[in-house]
Scaffold this motif. Structure first.
Motif, PDB file in Angstrom:
ATOM      1  N   ASP A  38     -80.667  15.506 -93.744  1.00 38.05           N
ATOM      2  CA  ASP A  38     -81.223  14.792 -94.904  1.00 38.05           C
ATOM      3  C   ASP A  38     -80.142  13.922 -95.557  1.00 38.05           C
ATOM      4  N   LEU A  39     -80.478  12.635 -95.696  1.00 38.33           N
ATOM      5  CA  LEU A  39     -79.471  11.685 -96.195  1.00 38.33           C
ATOM      6  C   LEU A  39     -79.705  11.255 -97.645  1.00 38.33           C
ATOM      7  N   VAL A  90     -73.951  14.589 -98.046  1.00 38.25           N
ATOM      8  CA  VAL A  90     -75.286  14.686 -97.432  1.00 38.25           C
ATOM      9  C   VAL A  90     -75.161  15.252 -96.022  1.00 38.25           C
ATOM     10  N   ASP A  91     -76.313  15.618 -95.441  1.00 33.58           N
ATOM     11  CA  ASP A  91     -76.342  16.108 -94.060  1.00 33.58           C
ATOM     12  C   ASP A  91     -75.361  17.274 -93.886  1.00 33.58           C
ATOM     13  N   ASP A  96     -79.403  11.180-101.446  1.00 37.29           N
ATOM     14  CA  ASP A  96     -78.391  11.758-102.343  1.00 37.29           C
ATOM     15  C   ASP A  96     -78.467  11.308-103.798  1.00 37.29           C
TER      16      ASP A  96
END
Ligand code: B1M
Length: 212
Positions: A99-100, A124-125, A102
């Motif tokens: 998941d990117l 993220v991620d 933010d």
């Protein structure tokens, strides 16, 4: 009064300079950072989200809109995260693996910082392994996980289960959030706390740590 329409135009056109200018101008007029966020920046991003959902715009447009949004929140950050008191407790937070998104996580962290917490942003991620490594390294009182996709919500549970298996839950409370995450889901997977927005996240953490 904030001109929400101007914020929307600036954000939807990805006009970073204009969004910075509108944000600064509103601050100079005496609007609070919270008002600018709640009545200017966030409703504009919500409208972009609806258009995205309806296939009226696509990822490149959403990306430039989110950059413009970040240009605005960047101006508010020093205000929202300003705290004079002693650091209350350490909190680490990241957006889960795959998941990117933010923007929301960053807002939560800004308000946490502004409330005196010592914050570590994992970005993220963030994989389960990275969360575990960071817990061992930073020894936080609270771990926060954000997910914006229904497909990445499961990663919250995977990481939570691993934190539990490794015996790290005794020292660390876990709070979760993000658009698809609900209180019911938090209860189901055994998280300590859930919040639907950044201000509630601060309240939730204070409650978990017995600070209010
Ligand atoms: Co994405 N995206 N996106 N996207 N994107 C959503 C989330 C979506 C709902 C849009 C839609 O269809 N309506 C949809 C998800 C559908 C679903 O799973 N149910 C979606 C999709 C499908 C995707 C892609 C899969 C698109 C594709 O490739 N086909 C892709 C996935 C990429 C990936 O992550 N692997 C994708 C990509 C992107 C961009 C990169 C273009 C961009 C992200 C840029 C960035 O973040 N740097 C983007 C954006 C901007 C959005 C929308 C439009 C806006 C998200 C946002 O920033 N909102 C979004 C639609 C929407 O939500 N309306 C959408 C503003 C932000 C302040 O709110 O993040 O909810 P939010 O955070 C809130 C609360 O949720 C809470 O507090 C915050 C502040 O009040 N909160 C917490 C958040 N984290 C918390 C943690 C806590 C507590 C509270 O404790 C730890």
């Amino acid at each position: 009064m904030l001109d929400a329409e101007k914020f929307y135009t600036g954000i939807s056109q990805g006009n970073m300079d204009e969004v910075r200018r509108l944000t600064q101008e509103a601050l100079d007029r005496g609007e609070t950072a919270e008002t600018i966020l709640q009545e200017g920046l966030l409703p504009a991003m919500d409208r972009v989200g609806v258009q995205f959902k309806n296939n009226e715009i696509y990822i490149p447009e959403v990306l430039i809109a989110s950059r413009a949004m970040t240009a605005g929140t960047g101006i508010l950050k020093p205000i929202l995260s300003k705290s004079n008191g002693p650091k209350a407790a350490k909190i680490i937070m990241g957006t889960v693996k795959g998941d990117l998104h933010d923007i929301g996580k960053n807002l939560v962290l800004m308000l946490m910082e502004g409330s005196g917490f010592d914050v570590v942003d994992l970005g993220v991620d963030v994989s389960t392994e990275k969360f575990i490594e960071a817990i061992k390294q930073h020894q936080p009182q609270v771990v926060g996980m954000s997910a914006l996709l229904t497909t990445t919500m499961q990663e919250i549970k995977n990481t939570l289960d691993t934190i539990q298996e490794q015996g790290l839950r005794k020292q660390t409370k876990v709070i979760i959030g993000g658009a698809p995450v609900t209180e019911q889901y938090a209860k189901k997977i055994g998280a300590d706390g859930f919040a639907s927005d950044a201000a509630s996240a601060v309240d939730c953490v204070k409650g978990l740590l017995g600070m209010r």
